[in-house]
Design a protein around this motif. Sequence first.
Motif, short mmCIF file in Angstrom:
data_model
loop_
_atom_site.label_atom_id
_atom_site.label_comp_id
_atom_site.label_asym_id
_atom_site.label_seq_id
_atom_site.Cartn_x
_atom_site.Cartn_y
_atom_site.Cartn_z
N ASN A 176 0.81 -1.22 0.00
CA ASN A 176 0.00 0.00 0.00
C ASN A 176 0.85 1.27 0.00
N LYS A 177 2.10 1.15 0.45
CA LYS A 177 3.08 2.25 0.52
C LYS A 177 2.66 3.33 1.51
N ARG A 178 1.54 4.00 1.26
CA ARG A 178 1.12 5.09 2.15
C ARG A 178 0.85 4.56 3.55
N ALA A 179 0.23 3.39 3.64
CA ALA A 179 -0.06 2.80 4.94
C ALA A 179 1.23 2.48 5.69
N PHE A 180 2.24 2.06 4.96
CA PHE A 180 3.53 1.78 5.58
C PHE A 180 4.15 3.05 6.13
N VAL A 181 4.04 4.14 5.39
CA VAL A 181 4.57 5.43 5.85
C VAL A 181 3.84 5.90 7.10
N VAL A 182 2.52 5.73 7.14
CA VAL A 182 1.73 6.11 8.31
C VAL A 182 2.19 5.33 9.53
N ALA A 183 2.41 4.04 9.36
CA ALA A 183 2.86 3.20 10.47
C ALA A 183 4.24 3.63 10.96
N CYS A 184 5.14 3.94 10.03
CA CYS A 184 6.50 4.36 10.41
C CYS A 184 6.48 5.69 11.15
N LEU A 185 5.71 6.65 10.65
CA LEU A 185 5.64 7.96 11.30
C LEU A 185 5.02 7.87 12.69
N LEU A 241 -2.82 7.24 16.91
CA LEU A 241 -2.44 8.13 15.81
C LEU A 241 -2.47 7.40 14.48
N ALA A 242 -1.89 6.21 14.45
CA ALA A 242 -1.86 5.42 13.21
C ALA A 242 -3.27 5.05 12.76
N PHE A 243 -4.11 4.64 13.71
CA PHE A 243 -5.47 4.23 13.37
C PHE A 243 -6.28 5.40 12.82
N VAL A 244 -6.21 6.54 13.48
CA VAL A 244 -7.00 7.70 13.06
C VAL A 244 -6.59 8.17 11.66
N ILE A 245 -5.29 8.31 11.45
CA ILE A 245 -4.81 8.79 10.14
C ILE A 245 -5.19 7.81 9.04
N GLU A 246 -4.97 6.52 9.30
CA GLU A 246 -5.26 5.53 8.26
C GLU A 246 -6.76 5.42 8.01
N PHE A 247 -7.56 5.46 9.06
CA PHE A 247 -9.01 5.33 8.90
C PHE A 247 -9.57 6.50 8.09
N ILE A 248 -9.00 7.68 8.27
CA ILE A 248 -9.49 8.87 7.56
C ILE A 248 -9.02 8.88 6.11
N THR A 249 -7.77 8.48 5.88
CA THR A 249 -7.17 8.64 4.55
C THR A 249 -7.30 7.41 3.65
N TYR A 250 -7.62 6.25 4.22
CA TYR A 250 -7.64 5.03 3.41
C TYR A 250 -8.87 4.99 2.52
N ARG A 251 -8.64 4.81 1.22
CA ARG A 251 -9.71 4.70 0.24
C ARG A 251 -9.50 3.41 -0.56
N PRO A 252 -10.05 2.29 -0.07
CA PRO A 252 -9.77 1.00 -0.73
C PRO A 252 -10.20 0.95 -2.18
N ASN A 253 -11.35 1.50 -2.52
CA ASN A 253 -11.84 1.43 -3.90
C ASN A 253 -10.96 2.22 -4.85
#
Length: 260
Positions: A176-185, A241-253
């Motif tokens: 996913n790349k972006r999800a990995f960056v969110v987790a690292c940050l 922090l990781a959950f909130v950012i990912e839940f808001i920004t993740y667009r699976p479709n």
Amino acid sequence: MPVSGYVSSVIPVLLMVWFGSILERWLKSWMPAALKMFLVPLATMTVSIVLGYLIIGPVATLITNLLSAAFSFIFQLPVVGSVLGSALVGGLWMCLVIFGFHWSLIPISIMNLNTLGHDSVLAATIGHGFALGAVIFAMYLRNKDERFRGIALPAMISAFFFGVTEPGIYGIALPNKRAFVVACLSSAVGGAIVGMTGALMYISGGLGVFNLLNFIDGTPGGAGISHMIFAIIASLISAVLAFVIEFITYRPNDEEEGAH
């Protein structure tokens, strides 16, 4: 060659395969067709493995040693060294794991535990499993694809509760790349909190939620569970922090359409 060999190392293998692919193409370009089937694989494997042990592997070991020295230098900086070093270790830990370079920090931690009785280097990684697990859980809730959910749930449990992050890194977050960056940050934030509070590890034990027990100081008159409380706070902040950012920004479709 390191004393422990190349267990859990990735870079030497990648470099050997890359070199082998170049050597294979060169051999096929001039070798007679009658000999290619047997001699090309034999020569490729033989030369690649020999050079891997004599040149490629030692170069990777040199890189590992340089990383170890760099992190040691950062942690020793006055005033900001602890916070900056902890944030970097926390944020880069999963990247180091991918390439096997996390072994550059483990000897430092072991030496600290043996000589000082505590360690601040690997203490900074406390948030990475929780951050990754939270990111995957957010993706699990947002994505309704049953195949994806079947992979995500066990990867989340593995990372969050047991600190085994490879399934989540390679199977979910890294593609996913972006999800990995969110987790690292988010993990970096947890590391910075560990550095600011001065939380220390006193033993090298379990991972995930069991890693929190490593922060208990059992010596009479010592810190007791205070450092474990700091570690819990750092872990929770990383996870939230990781959950909130990912839940808001993740667009699976949208991401699935982009992949196609």
